[in-house]
Design an enzyme around this catalytic site. Structure first.
Site, PDB file in Angstrom:
ATOM      1  N   ARG A 144     -31.168 -15.197  12.127  1.00  0.00           N
ATOM      2  CA  ARG A 144     -31.144 -13.722  12.080  1.00  0.00           C
ATOM      3  C   ARG A 144     -32.214 -13.162  13.017  1.00  0.00           C
ATOM      4  O   ARG A 144     -32.879 -13.900  13.724  1.00  0.00           O
ATOM      5  CB  ARG A 144     -31.411 -13.271  10.640  1.00  0.00           C
ATOM      6  CG  ARG A 144     -30.408 -13.805   9.614  1.00  0.00           C
ATOM      7  CD  ARG A 144     -29.112 -13.042   9.686  1.00  0.00           C
ATOM      8  NE  ARG A 144     -28.181 -13.427   8.629  1.00  0.00           N
ATOM      9  CZ  ARG A 144     -28.133 -12.879   7.418  1.00  0.00           C
ATOM     10  NH1 ARG A 144     -29.008 -11.943   7.069  1.00  0.00           N
ATOM     11  NH2 ARG A 144     -27.228 -13.257   6.545  1.00  0.00           N
ATOM     12  N   CYS A 433     -35.029  -1.572  -1.038  1.00  0.00           N
ATOM     13  CA  CYS A 433     -33.823  -1.990  -0.322  1.00  0.00           C
ATOM     14  C   CYS A 433     -32.783  -0.877  -0.445  1.00  0.00           C
ATOM     15  O   CYS A 433     -32.946   0.057  -1.217  1.00  0.00           O
ATOM     16  CB  CYS A 433     -33.281  -3.282  -0.909  1.00  0.00           C
ATOM     17  SG  CYS A 433     -32.402  -3.046  -2.458  1.00  0.00           S
ATOM     18  N   CYS A 482     -33.828  -8.470  -1.342  1.00  0.00           N
ATOM     19  CA  CYS A 482     -33.900  -8.016   0.058  1.00  0.00           C
ATOM     20  C   CYS A 482     -35.152  -7.189   0.340  1.00  0.00           C
ATOM     21  O   CYS A 482     -35.674  -7.230   1.442  1.00  0.00           O
ATOM     22  CB  CYS A 482     -32.673  -7.198   0.412  1.00  0.00           C
ATOM     23  SG  CYS A 482     -31.149  -8.100   0.170  1.00  0.00           S
TER      24      CYS A 482
HETATM   25  C1  HEM Z   1     -28.289 -14.008  -2.106  1.00  0.00           C
HETATM   26  C2  HEM Z   1     -29.151 -13.340  -1.404  1.00  0.00           C
HETATM   27  C3  HEM Z   1     -28.857 -12.106  -0.564  1.00  0.00           C
HETATM   28  C4  HEM Z   1     -27.688 -11.460  -0.287  1.00  0.00           C
HETATM   29  C5  HEM Z   1     -26.288 -11.827  -0.701  1.00  0.00           C
HETATM   30  C6  HEM Z   1     -28.044 -10.309   0.533  1.00  0.00           C
HETATM   31  C7  HEM Z   1     -27.139  -9.348   0.995  1.00  0.00           C
HETATM   32  C8  HEM Z   1     -27.523  -8.172   1.592  1.00  0.00           C
HETATM   33  C9  HEM Z   1     -26.672  -7.061   1.852  1.00  0.00           C
HETATM   34  C10 HEM Z   1     -25.204  -6.948   1.479  1.00  0.00           C
HETATM   35  C11 HEM Z   1     -27.395  -6.107   2.479  1.00  0.00           C
HETATM   36  C12 HEM Z   1     -26.911  -4.797   3.039  1.00  0.00           C
HETATM   37  C13 HEM Z   1     -27.227  -3.633   2.195  1.00  0.00           C
HETATM   38  C14 HEM Z   1     -26.863  -2.353   2.923  1.00  0.00           C
HETATM   39  O1  HEM Z   1     -27.506  -2.058   3.917  1.00  0.00           O
HETATM   40  O2  HEM Z   1     -25.950  -1.639   2.506  1.00  0.00           O
HETATM   41  C15 HEM Z   1     -28.717  -6.630   2.618  1.00  0.00           C
HETATM   42  C16 HEM Z   1     -29.769  -5.973   3.211  1.00  0.00           C
HETATM   43  C17 HEM Z   1     -30.948  -6.584   3.543  1.00  0.00           C
HETATM   44  N1  HEM Z   1     -31.367  -7.826   3.155  1.00  0.00           N
HETATM   45 FE1  HEM Z   1     -30.370  -9.068   1.960  1.00  0.00          FE
HETATM   46  N2  HEM Z   1     -29.378 -10.327   0.761  1.00  0.00           N
HETATM   47  C18 HEM Z   1     -29.911 -11.402   0.104  1.00  0.00           C
HETATM   48  C19 HEM Z   1     -31.235 -11.762   0.057  1.00  0.00           C
HETATM   49  C20 HEM Z   1     -32.203 -11.253   0.913  1.00  0.00           C
HETATM   50  C21 HEM Z   1     -33.580 -11.670   0.948  1.00  0.00           C
HETATM   51  C22 HEM Z   1     -34.202 -12.718   0.040  1.00  0.00           C
HETATM   52  C23 HEM Z   1     -34.180 -10.941   1.940  1.00  0.00           C
HETATM   53  C24 HEM Z   1     -35.614 -10.969   2.452  1.00  0.00           C
HETATM   54  C25 HEM Z   1     -36.635 -11.527   1.891  1.00  0.00           C
HETATM   55  C26 HEM Z   1     -33.183 -10.068   2.483  1.00  0.00           C
HETATM   56  C27 HEM Z   1     -33.385  -9.143   3.491  1.00  0.00           C
HETATM   57  C28 HEM Z   1     -32.593  -8.055   3.690  1.00  0.00           C
HETATM   58  C29 HEM Z   1     -32.982  -6.923   4.499  1.00  0.00           C
HETATM   59  C30 HEM Z   1     -34.265  -6.786   5.287  1.00  0.00           C
HETATM   60  C31 HEM Z   1     -31.947  -6.000   4.394  1.00  0.00           C
HETATM   61  C32 HEM Z   1     -31.884  -4.635   5.028  1.00  0.00           C
HETATM   62  C33 HEM Z   1     -32.197  -3.557   4.072  1.00  0.00           C
HETATM   63  C34 HEM Z   1     -33.660  -3.367   3.757  1.00  0.00           C
HETATM   64  O3  HEM Z   1     -34.554  -3.386   4.617  1.00  0.00           O
HETATM   65  O4  HEM Z   1     -33.914  -3.088   2.583  1.00  0.00           O
HETATM   66  N3  HEM Z   1     -31.997 -10.284   1.855  1.00  0.00           N
HETATM   67  N4  HEM Z   1     -28.765  -7.883   2.070  1.00  0.00           N
HETATM   68  S1  SF4 Z   2     -28.206  -7.410  -2.200  1.00  0.00           S
HETATM   69 FE1  SF4 Z   2     -30.129  -6.843  -1.296  1.00  0.00          FE
HETATM   70  S2  SF4 Z   2     -29.773  -4.734  -0.504  1.00  0.00           S
HETATM   71 FE2  SF4 Z   2     -28.191  -5.180  -2.030  1.00  0.00          FE
HETATM   72  S3  SF4 Z   2     -29.058  -4.379  -3.956  1.00  0.00           S
HETATM   73 FE3  SF4 Z   2     -29.486  -6.572  -3.876  1.00  0.00          FE
HETATM   74  S4  SF4 Z   2     -31.540  -6.639  -3.073  1.00  0.00           S
HETATM   75 FE4  SF4 Z   2     -30.748  -4.607  -2.563  1.00  0.00          FE
END
Ligand code: HEM
Ligand code: SF4
Length: 566
Positions: A144, A433, A482
């Site tokens: 990423r 998030c 996230c």
């Molecule tokens: C099973 C684990 C995870 C899934 C399925 C997942 C899925 C997603 C999805 C669907 C979004 C988009 C939300 C939107 O913008 O509408 C998102 C945003 C994001 N995710 Fe994840 N995520 C996971 C774990 C993580 C983890 C552990 C991190 C970082 C430590 C991370 C970092 C981010 C970041 C940086 C964004 C952008 C939104 C923000 O800054 O809050 N994700 N994720």
């Molecule tokens: S998948 Fe990530 S962005 Fe979506 S609700 Fe969970 S923590 Fe927040």
């Protein structure tokens, strides 16, 4: 590698049959529908696109027969978070034309568009490509966005070298199969040209990685990228003003599945030291090890942190040395110990200035009270600054001449945008998030709920005499993490509708995991529960002790006992 392998997940078959990430994207783009097929949506992630539906409208039959209002999230991958003024203006315009009129800065220095309709997707992606940016690998089972401190601080060029290295890594690990150019620009590669996997994707192969892979660069005195939360980290070692190499860290990752006890959040651990020229070979060794040994059957356990946990450090280092082709040099005993928010005015090396602008949870928008999006467009048009994104949801307006500092401030003020100096330190370190209404996995509110909770927390801080205390609060709408809640001083994690788990004891620097303090706290009681803890913190903390250190010292039981004895 082959998807015929017994027990591999369905996603593996979709990837290997996708002809290097083409799938049926081009065909379905040409169809007059509002959504993509489920398998096509999986392939699309590798192009930086998530298919979602507006959760606020879900179930309404007047929207569509299936009760879904389909929208796409599009993630622009920006290594090190550096943009030109023209690129910012372009992105800002695209949000008007094809998005939901907002831009979302993420903690990976990406820009996300939300609410993009399928019929507008191709125009948006082409627009992004035309301004020299990409969404390729923004999501999906690949490397990423590579993150690195964006601040143009006068540091003898150290951060510029980290940035160069971040870009080198980013380029090296982009998917090479040509699907992105073919689907969005019609530059078709024939099947013959595609050739065998070893030639087309020499690193990733037909199945790419078991899951996402995150890489961060940081410095010991500025961990604004939260290096401990990444799969692979490079902590710069500076001696006599020179970047001599990196401490290599492996195995960070905050995602957990509460129902699956074999999953857990983990911080990255040091495994080796490398000189700068060994960067690509080391990154390749780690990524190939992960490609071959990551779990492809159970996506909940597919991250490299589980390979490290299952093997133990000794075996992991021995295997890594095999992939690397030589002995590993032991890592130097360095720990990141500081974080800089980069907010407010700072002088650059070239005598110009940059302004770190507070952006609530990274959402750049025009609202009834503050028109930040328009203000930034005006600043760009009048002063041509470069724009940089931090990994803490904020934005830096760079290259401002000293004489223009007041103009930047007055444009912000005229549009109702509060200056960073007017925002409490609590807010400086906090964020949420996205969650509802766009994220398909959200259980409950996050970005829309945090401002109210912070208002209440500011009142609690005032009540216990701690106004102005910097405390880092990270909130998410589900346990996926996230918003990095598990290593923050306060983590608020959505567990059910309007109910949250509260984690305490992490740190601003992110080098310590918090513990679960209380589960299923109703949203309107989160601040009250935290207020009780703040009260004992005000009473019992030692000199200069941060809130996270204090909570870690007392632990959940100690905090409860202190609250009871009043
Ligand atoms: C099973 C684990 C995870 C899934 C399925 C997942 C899925 C997603 C999805 C669907 C979004 C988009 C939300 C939107 O913008 O509408 C998102 C945003 C994001 N995710 Fe994840 N995520 C996971 C774990 C993580 C983890 C552990 C991190 C970082 C430590 C991370 C970092 C981010 C970041 C940086 C964004 C952008 C939104 C923000 O800054 O809050 N994700 N994720
Ligand atoms: S998948 Fe990530 S962005 Fe979506 S609700 Fe969970 S923590 Fe927040």
């Amino acid at each position: 590698m082959s998807a015929q392998n017994q027990g591999w997940s369905k996603v593996e078959a979709v990837k290997s049959e996708s002809r290097f990430l083409r799938g049926r994207i081009a065909e379905e783009l040409g169809q007059d529908t509002s959504s993509f097929d489920e398998n096509t949506a999986l392939v699309l992630k590798h192009h930086g696109i998530y298919q979602q539906d507006n959760r606020d409208l879900r179930g309404r039959k007047d929207i569509s027969e299936e009760g879904r209002a389909w929208i796409m999230m599009v993630r622009v991958k920006i290594p090190g978070g550096r943009l030109t003024c023209q690129q910012w203006l372009g992105l800002s315009r695209f949000a008007e034309l094809w998005g939901n009129h907002t831009l979302r800065i993420t903690t990976r220095q990406d820009i996300q568009f939300h609410g993009v309709l399928k019929k507008n997707l191709a125009a948006l992606i082409r627009g992004i490509q035309d301004i020299g940016l990409t969404t390729l690998g923004g999501c999906g089972d690949v490397v990423r966005n590579v993150i690195s401190c964006p601040a143009p601080i006068d540091d003898g060029g150290i951060r510029d070298q980290l940035y160069e290295d971040a870009c080198r890594i980013s380029r090296h690990f982009l998917p090479r199969g040509g699907a992105y150019e073919e689907v969005w620009r019609g530059e078709v590669k024939s099947q013959v040209e595609l050739g065998p996997a070893e030639q087309v994707e020499p690193i990733y192969g037909t199945n790419y990685l078991p899951r996402k892979f995150k890489i961060a660069f940081a410095l010991p005195d500025d961990n604004c990228t939260d290096i401990y939360a990444d799969d692979l980290g490079f902590l710069g070692i500076v001696e006599n003003g020179n970047l001599v190499g990196y401490q290599v860290l492996v195995g960070g990752g905050l995602g957990v599945t509460p129902a699956d006890k074999s999953t857990f959040p983990a911080l990255a651990q040091p495994v080796a030291f490398i000189r700068r020229e060994e960067l690509i070979p080391m990154a390749e060794a780690v990524i190939k090890l992960y490609r071959d040994h990551g779990n492809r059957s159970d996506r909940k356990r597919a991250r490299i942190k589980y390979v490290l946990a299952d093997w133990g450090m000794e075996k992991f280092r021995a295997e890594l040395a095999r992939y690397y082709g030589q002995e590993l040099v032991p890592p130097p005993p360095v720990v990141a110990h500081r974080v800089d928010t980069h907010l407010g005015w700072h002088r650059q090396a070239d005598e110009r200035w940059f302004y770190g602008l507070y952006v609530e949870s990274g959402r750049v928008a025009d609202t009834a009270t503050a028109r930040m999006k328009t203000a930034l467009e005006q600043i760009c048009e009048r002063l041509q600054p470069s724009i940089r994104l931090t990994a803490t949801w904020r934005l830096l307006i760079c290259d401002v001449e000293a004489k223009n500092r007041s103009l930047v401030e007055s444009i912000l003020r005229d549009h109702g945008v509060p200056l960073s100096e007017e925002i409490s330190p609590l807010r400086h370190f906090s964020g949420a998030c996205v969650a509802l209404p766009t994220c398909g996995l959200a259980i409950t509110e996050s970005e829309r709920a945090l401002p109210g909770i912070l208002d209440q927390l500011e009142a609690e801080l005032a009540r216990v005499g701690l106004t102005g205390m910097p405390i880092c609060v990270h909130m998410t709408g589900c346990p996926n993490g996230c918003g990095r809640p598990y290593n923050a001083e306060v983590g608020i994690v959505g567990r059910a509708k309007d109910r949250y788990a509260i984690y305490l004891g992490g740190s601003v620097v992110g080098h310590r995991l918090g513990f679960l303090y209380q589960n299923l706290v109703p949203r309107d009681q989160v601040a009250t529960v935290l207020g009780q803890v703040l009260e004992v913190y005000a009473r019992l903390r030692s000199d200069g002790e941060s809130f996270g250190d204090f909570c870690a010292r007392l632990g959940a039981e100690g905090l409860r006992a202190a609250i009871q004895t009043g």
